[in-house]
Design a protein around this motif. Structure first.
Motif, PDB file in Angstrom:
ATOM      1  N   CYS A  40      25.348  35.631  -1.730  1.00 29.39           N
ATOM      2  CA  CYS A  40      25.142  34.245  -1.124  1.00 29.39           C
ATOM      3  C   CYS A  40      26.413  33.326  -1.497  1.00 29.39           C
ATOM      4  O   CYS A  40      26.799  32.767  -0.597  1.00 29.39           O
ATOM      5  CB  CYS A  40      23.869  33.603  -2.102  1.00 29.39           C
ATOM      6  SG  CYS A  40      22.371  34.175  -1.846  1.00 29.39           S
ATOM      7  N   TYR A  41      26.981  33.558  -2.630  1.00 27.82           N
ATOM      8  CA  TYR A  41      28.333  32.812  -2.945  1.00 27.82           C
ATOM      9  C   TYR A  41      29.350  33.441  -1.992  1.00 27.82           C
ATOM     10  O   TYR A  41      29.903  32.309  -1.393  1.00 27.82           O
ATOM     11  CB  TYR A  41      28.737  32.975  -4.277  1.00 27.82           C
ATOM     12  CG  TYR A  41      30.040  32.248  -4.609  1.00 27.82           C
ATOM     13  CD1 TYR A  41      30.424  31.059  -4.804  1.00 27.82           C
ATOM     14  CD2 TYR A  41      31.283  33.476  -4.628  1.00 27.82           C
ATOM     15  CE1 TYR A  41      31.715  30.312  -5.081  1.00 27.82           C
ATOM     16  CE2 TYR A  41      32.636  32.844  -5.048  1.00 27.82           C
ATOM     17  CZ  TYR A  41      32.676  31.375  -5.087  1.00 27.82           C
ATOM     18  OH  TYR A  41      33.987  30.907  -5.067  1.00 27.82           O
ATOM     19  N   GLU A 101      29.111  34.552   0.898  1.00 26.44           N
ATOM     20  CA  GLU A 101      28.700  34.016   2.194  1.00 26.44           C
ATOM     21  C   GLU A 101      29.167  32.742   2.540  1.00 26.44           C
ATOM     22  O   GLU A 101      29.667  32.359   3.471  1.00 26.44           O
ATOM     23  CB  GLU A 101      27.131  34.146   2.508  1.00 26.44           C
ATOM     24  CG  GLU A 101      26.669  33.839   3.840  1.00 26.44           C
ATOM     25  CD  GLU A 101      26.910  34.831   5.147  1.00 26.44           C
ATOM     26  OE1 GLU A 101      26.995  34.590   6.025  1.00 26.44           O
ATOM     27  OE2 GLU A 101      26.927  35.939   4.592  1.00 26.44           O
ATOM     28  N   LEU A 102      28.608  31.682   1.519  1.00 25.81           N
ATOM     29  CA  LEU A 102      29.036  30.545   1.633  1.00 25.81           C
ATOM     30  C   LEU A 102      30.459  30.054   1.400  1.00 25.81           C
ATOM     31  O   LEU A 102      31.009  29.141   2.295  1.00 25.81           O
ATOM     32  CB  LEU A 102      28.138  29.543   0.489  1.00 25.81           C
ATOM     33  CG  LEU A 102      26.778  29.504   0.632  1.00 25.81           C
ATOM     34  CD1 LEU A 102      26.092  28.846  -0.474  1.00 25.81           C
ATOM     35  CD2 LEU A 102      26.497  28.651   2.059  1.00 25.81           C
ATOM     36  N   TYR A 131      22.598  39.552  -5.388  1.00 28.02           N
ATOM     37  CA  TYR A 131      22.117  38.558  -4.293  1.00 28.02           C
ATOM     38  C   TYR A 131      22.628  37.210  -4.564  1.00 28.02           C
ATOM     39  O   TYR A 131      23.211  36.729  -3.640  1.00 28.02           O
ATOM     40  CB  TYR A 131      20.575  38.323  -4.504  1.00 28.02           C
ATOM     41  CG  TYR A 131      20.034  37.352  -3.515  1.00 28.02           C
ATOM     42  CD1 TYR A 131      19.817  37.451  -2.433  1.00 28.02           C
ATOM     43  CD2 TYR A 131      19.720  36.027  -4.220  1.00 28.02           C
ATOM     44  CE1 TYR A 131      19.206  36.336  -1.379  1.00 28.02           C
ATOM     45  CE2 TYR A 131      19.229  34.927  -3.308  1.00 28.02           C
ATOM     46  CZ  TYR A 131      19.125  35.192  -1.936  1.00 28.02           C
ATOM     47  OH  TYR A 131      18.765  34.109  -1.118  1.00 28.02           O
ATOM     48  N   CYS A 132      23.047  36.850  -5.695  1.00 27.41           N
ATOM     49  CA  CYS A 132      23.694  35.522  -5.937  1.00 27.41           C
ATOM     50  C   CYS A 132      25.202  35.747  -5.691  1.00 27.41           C
ATOM     51  O   CYS A 132      25.831  34.845  -4.933  1.00 27.41           O
ATOM     52  CB  CYS A 132      23.614  35.271  -7.481  1.00 27.41           C
ATOM     53  SG  CYS A 132      21.953  34.555  -7.856  1.00 27.41           S
ATOM     54  N   LYS A 133      25.705  36.885  -5.952  1.00 22.51           N
ATOM     55  CA  LYS A 133      27.071  36.994  -5.432  1.00 22.51           C
ATOM     56  C   LYS A 133      27.235  36.990  -3.991  1.00 22.51           C
ATOM     57  O   LYS A 133      28.451  36.641  -3.478  1.00 22.51           O
ATOM     58  CB  LYS A 133      27.515  38.525  -6.168  1.00 22.51           C
ATOM     59  CG  LYS A 133      27.802  38.267  -7.653  1.00 22.51           C
ATOM     60  CD  LYS A 133      28.318  39.535  -8.175  1.00 22.51           C
ATOM     61  CE  LYS A 133      28.664  39.724  -9.573  1.00 22.51           C
ATOM     62  NZ  LYS A 133      29.029  40.839 -10.104  1.00 22.51           N
TER      63      LYS A 133
END
Length: 63
Positions: A12-13, A15-16, A8-10
């Motif tokens: 999100c990164y 995406e941003l 999930y964190c990967k």
């Protein structure tokens, strides 16, 4: 559970950092001016409504 969180964190990164289109300085400044202008107009309208309401209430309920 931890692996899901890391994925999930990967995501999100990714995406941003790669998919989001960030506004330019000029676009950001223009948007800020629009918000500032709208805020000032709304503040003046509310102030005028307050003045009119106070005058009407003063005429109905004199001191």
């Amino acid at each position: 559970m931890i692996k899901k969180f890391i994925n999930y964190c990967k995501a999100c990164y990714d995406e941003l950092a790669h998919k989001v289109t960030w506004p330019s300085y000029k676009e950001l400044t223009q948007s800020a001016m629009v918000v500032l202008s709208a805020s000032l107009i709304i503040a003046v309208v509310v102030w005028l409504m307050d003045v009119v309401f106070k005058a009407v209430m003063s005429s109905i309920y004199p001191n």
